[in-house]
Design a protein around this motif. Structure first.
Motif, short mmCIF file in Angstrom:
data_model
loop_
_atom_site.label_atom_id
_atom_site.label_comp_id
_atom_site.label_asym_id
_atom_site.label_seq_id
_atom_site.Cartn_x
_atom_site.Cartn_y
_atom_site.Cartn_z
N ILE A 1 0.89 -1.15 0.00
CA ILE A 1 0.00 0.00 0.00
C ILE A 1 0.94 1.21 0.00
O ILE A 1 1.79 1.33 0.88
CB ILE A 1 -0.89 0.02 1.27
CG1 ILE A 1 -1.74 -1.25 1.34
CG2 ILE A 1 -1.75 1.28 1.30
CD1 ILE A 1 -2.37 -1.49 2.71
N ILE B 1 1.33 5.33 -0.05
CA ILE B 1 0.54 6.56 0.19
C ILE B 1 1.44 7.79 0.22
O ILE B 1 2.62 7.71 0.55
CB ILE B 1 -0.25 6.49 1.53
CG1 ILE B 1 0.67 6.21 2.72
CG2 ILE B 1 -1.33 5.44 1.45
CD1 ILE B 1 -0.02 6.31 4.07
N TYR C 1 1.06 11.61 1.97
CA TYR C 1 0.19 12.38 2.87
C TYR C 1 0.89 13.63 3.37
O TYR C 1 2.11 13.77 3.29
CB TYR C 1 -0.29 11.50 4.03
CG TYR C 1 0.81 10.93 4.91
CD1 TYR C 1 1.34 9.69 4.64
CD2 TYR C 1 1.27 11.64 6.02
CE1 TYR C 1 2.33 9.15 5.46
CE2 TYR C 1 2.25 11.11 6.84
CZ TYR C 1 2.78 9.87 6.55
OH TYR C 1 3.76 9.35 7.36
N ALA D 1 -6.30 -1.12 3.34
CA ALA D 1 -6.01 -0.10 2.32
C ALA D 1 -7.12 0.94 2.25
O ALA D 1 -6.85 2.14 2.13
CB ALA D 1 -5.82 -0.76 0.95
N SER D 2 -8.38 0.51 2.39
CA SER D 2 -9.46 1.49 2.28
C SER D 2 -9.53 2.37 3.53
O SER D 2 -9.87 3.55 3.44
CB SER D 2 -10.80 0.80 1.99
OG SER D 2 -11.29 0.18 3.12
N LYS E 1 -6.68 4.89 2.96
CA LYS E 1 -7.02 5.78 1.85
C LYS E 1 -8.04 6.84 2.24
O LYS E 1 -7.96 7.99 1.79
CB LYS E 1 -7.58 4.92 0.70
CG LYS E 1 -7.90 5.64 -0.57
CD LYS E 1 -8.47 4.63 -1.57
CE LYS E 1 -8.68 5.27 -2.91
NZ LYS E 1 -9.11 4.28 -3.90
N SER E 2 -8.99 6.46 3.08
CA SER E 2 -10.08 7.38 3.43
C SER E 2 -9.75 8.28 4.62
O SER E 2 -10.59 9.09 5.03
CB SER E 2 -11.36 6.58 3.71
OG SER E 2 -11.15 5.70 4.79
N VAL F 1 -4.59 12.00 3.67
CA VAL F 1 -3.93 11.10 2.73
C VAL F 1 -4.30 11.60 1.33
O VAL F 1 -5.47 11.62 0.94
CB VAL F 1 -4.36 9.63 2.94
CG1 VAL F 1 -3.79 8.74 1.84
CG2 VAL F 1 -3.91 9.15 4.30
N ASN G 1 -2.90 10.62 -1.77
CA ASN G 1 -2.86 9.66 -2.87
C ASN G 1 -2.55 8.29 -2.30
O ASN G 1 -1.77 8.16 -1.35
CB ASN G 1 -1.75 10.09 -3.85
CG ASN G 1 -2.10 9.69 -5.26
OD1 ASN G 1 -2.70 8.65 -5.48
ND2 ASN G 1 -1.72 10.53 -6.20
N SER G 2 -3.15 7.28 -2.88
CA SER G 2 -2.98 5.93 -2.34
C SER G 2 -3.11 4.90 -3.46
O SER G 2 -4.00 5.01 -4.30
CB SER G 2 -4.06 5.70 -1.28
OG SER G 2 -4.18 4.35 -0.97
N THR G 3 -2.20 3.94 -3.49
CA THR G 3 -2.34 2.83 -4.44
C THR G 3 -2.15 1.52 -3.70
O THR G 3 -1.43 1.46 -2.70
CB THR G 3 -1.29 2.89 -5.58
OG1 THR G 3 0.01 2.77 -5.02
CG2 THR G 3 -1.40 4.16 -6.38
N LEU G 4 -2.78 0.49 -4.20
CA LEU G 4 -2.65 -0.85 -3.64
C LEU G 4 -2.21 -1.78 -4.76
O LEU G 4 -2.84 -1.82 -5.82
CB LEU G 4 -4.00 -1.31 -3.07
CG LEU G 4 -4.12 -2.78 -2.64
CD1 LEU G 4 -3.16 -3.08 -1.48
CD2 LEU G 4 -5.55 -3.11 -2.24
#
Ligand code: NI
Length: 134
Positions: A59, A61, A63, A115-116, A119-120, A124, A126-129
């Motif tokens: 994951i 991120i 931030y 991850a969710s 992300k939420s 944060v 930007n976030s990728t999994l």
């Protein structure tokens, strides 16, 4: 590893021209290697469609580390999921932003839940999994 097997494939000629052009751009030297890779990717995608699959991944991120309480929240979330987190790597990006890569291993459903939640979280940006089946 299995032995090599030859098989015949019939395809539309226009499709084959486009396919060969893509292979050339991606530096494939043979169609066989490309088709093998696409077959493997199809199998991986199928395995990743199962929530209970065992996977490994990261994951990633970015931030804002100036945002109040964000670091504490991210740490609390990670402690709740410590059973599936192998490690995390933090890099300071300039004055405002931080990058963090969280390396995970376990059931796909749990990793997606982690991850969710990350992300939420407010702050944060930007976030990728990225997941690979084991
Ligand atoms: Ni930082």
């Amino acid at each position: 590893m299995g032995k090599l097997t030859r098989f015949g494939v019939s395809v539309n000629s226009d499709l084959l021209v486009k396919f060969d052009s893509v292979l050339k751009n991606q530096n494939y030297s043979t169609r066989s290697k490309a088709i093998e890779d696409f077959m493997r990717q199809t199998i991986v995608n199928c395995e990743l469609s199962n929530d209970s699959s065992q996977v490994v991944g990261s994951i990633n991120i970015i931030y804002d580390h100036h945002r109040r309480e964000l670091l504490g929240k991210l740490t609390d979330i990670q402690h709740d999921f410590q059973a599936i987190i192998l490690s995390s790597h933090h890099i300071h990006l300039g004055h405002h932003n931080c990058f963090e890569a969280i390396i995970v291993k376990g059931e796909k459903k749990s990793i997606e839940e982690l991850a969710s939640k990350i992300k939420s979280t407010k702050g944060v940006k930007n976030s990728t999994l990225r997941l690979i089946p084991l």
